[in-house]
Design an enzyme around this catalytic site. Structure first.
Site, PDB file in Angstrom:
ATOM      1  CG  HIS A   1      -1.817   1.146   1.386  1.00 26.05           C
ATOM      2  ND1 HIS A   1      -3.182   1.012   1.554  1.00 26.05           N
ATOM      3  CD2 HIS A   1      -1.589   2.495   1.403  1.00 26.05           C
ATOM      4  CE1 HIS A   1      -3.747   2.214   1.658  1.00 26.05           C
ATOM      5  NE2 HIS A   1      -2.788   3.136   1.584  1.00 26.05           N
ATOM      6  CD  GLU A   2       1.005   3.992   3.554  1.00 21.85           C
ATOM      7  OE1 GLU A   2       1.468   4.995   2.966  1.00 21.85           O
ATOM      8  OE2 GLU A   2      -0.153   3.967   4.036  1.00 21.85           O
TER       9      GLU A   2
ATOM     10  CG  HIS B   1       0.453   5.868  -1.176  1.00 21.82           C
ATOM     11  ND1 HIS B   1      -0.576   6.164  -2.039  1.00 21.82           N
ATOM     12  CD2 HIS B   1      -0.152   5.483  -0.016  1.00 21.82           C
ATOM     13  CE1 HIS B   1      -1.736   5.974  -1.441  1.00 21.82           C
ATOM     14  NE2 HIS B   1      -1.506   5.560  -0.211  1.00 21.82           N
TER      15      HIS B   1
ATOM     16  CD  GLU C   1      -4.974   7.185  -0.003  1.00 21.41           C
ATOM     17  OE1 GLU C   1      -4.691   5.991   0.221  1.00 21.41           O
ATOM     18  OE2 GLU C   1      -4.276   8.126   0.412  1.00 21.41           O
TER      19      GLU C   1
END
Length: 323
Positions: A127-128, A132, A161
């Site tokens: 995710h991070e 991102h 997101e």
């Protein structure tokens, strides 16, 4: 802040309310017949830091990245560096040619100073960092950097997101997107309820403990001076809304272009004309066409696990993978 809340409150999305409620009903049904939970294995902050370092090194992302353990954080996050968090600002990182790139801090990976469930570790990293940070770094080489208005690009938060949520839940046991669905629904409820009524509605709908329901209501009403008023902070809906939108058309999206920078999926036709995909960073699960095929099959399974319909007119064609 009140003005920002009013703007956000006008954007509360109700479109995916039925899908979110189905997920919550399944989750509560499974919880009702589940077995007693054993004590959960956790990852301590220092181990989390090592996992981040290994992930960055594996993907060649370590240059310009600082890892910080922050007691104020409840969850990991990636941000652009500022003068307050580093001796270099984000602007300095790309305007100081005399400084070696690896020594310039452009991004900060913030980690909470508390244990996190081990079952979530891989998902958090994907995710991070795999979403991102990869898109942040790739965005810096694109022609639309600092010129988004010139290209008429929209705000990419929902895609950002939503994509990160998909990548996190692909490795979650069961794959049911409960937390994003809860946050999405709470905003739907908050749009028509004051704080006290929202708290009762959230407890009734989710059957959660008082502390978690309170925190959820505070998220939904943040920025509102009088929380007894109706209205909801809609930005938290981006995780579920974006995930649903992307999953329903994942086979129609050019994955390399999607990861080429911080762009909304709706803007892919615009950026495809100018994008530079040569030597961009890609997460491990998209490092080759074969990996992309596996990724898409897993997305199909996530779609099924969450009882989400395919968008009308979207066909399961061969995955799009531009070289």
């Amino acid at each position: 802040r009140e003005a920002a809340f009013r703007s956000s409150a006008r954007d509360v999305c109700l479109r995916h309310h039925p899908e979110a409620e189905r997920i919550i009903r399944r989750w509560r049904g499974e919880a009702a017949v589940g077995q007693p939970q054993e004590q959960e294995d956790v990852v301590e902050p220092d181990e989390m830091r090592r996992a981040v370092e290994e992930y960055l090194e594996f993907h060649g992302l370590q240059g310009g990245v600082e890892i910080s353990i922050d007691a104020s954080l409840r969850a990991p996050r990636v941000t652009r560096a500022t003068a307050a968090s580093s001796s270099f600002s984000f602007a300095d990182a790309f305007a100081a040619p005399s400084v070696a790139a690896a020594d310039v801090v452009a991004f900060v990976v913030g980690l909470p100073a508390r244990p996190l469930p081990r079952r979530r570790l891989q998902g958090i990293l994907d995710h991070e960092l795999g979403t991102h940070l990869v898109r942040f770094k790739n965005d810096e080489r694109q022609p639309w950097r600092n010129a988004r208005r010139d290209y008429q690009l929209q705000e990419p938060r929902t895609t950002e997101e939503g994509l990160a949520t998909i990548n996190e839940y692909l490795t979650r046991p069961g794959g049911l997107m409960v937390e994003p669905a809860r946050l999405y629904l709470a905003a739907c409820y908050g749009a028509r309820l004051g704080f006290a009524e929202l708290f009762r509605e959230v407890q009734l709908a989710f059957g959660s403990d008082s502390d978690s329901c309170w925190r959820l209501c505070c998220k939904v009403k943040q920025g509102l001076e009088d929380t007894s008023e109706i209205g909801a902070w809609s930005e938290g809906q981006a995780y579920f809304k974006g995930a649903v939108e992307i999953l329903r058309r994942i086979h129609d999206l050019d994955l390399r272009t999607l990861y080429s920078g911080r762009v909304a999926w709706e803007d892919l036709p615009i950026v495809s004309e100018v994008v530079d995909t040569a030597d961009i960073a890609l997460p491990r699960f998209l490092s080759s066409p074969q990996d992309a095929n596996t990724y898409l099959r897993r997305c199909d399974q996530l779609l099924e696990d969450n009882m989400l319909d395919i968008a009308p007119g979207s066909e399961h064609a061969a995955p799009t993978w531009s070289e």
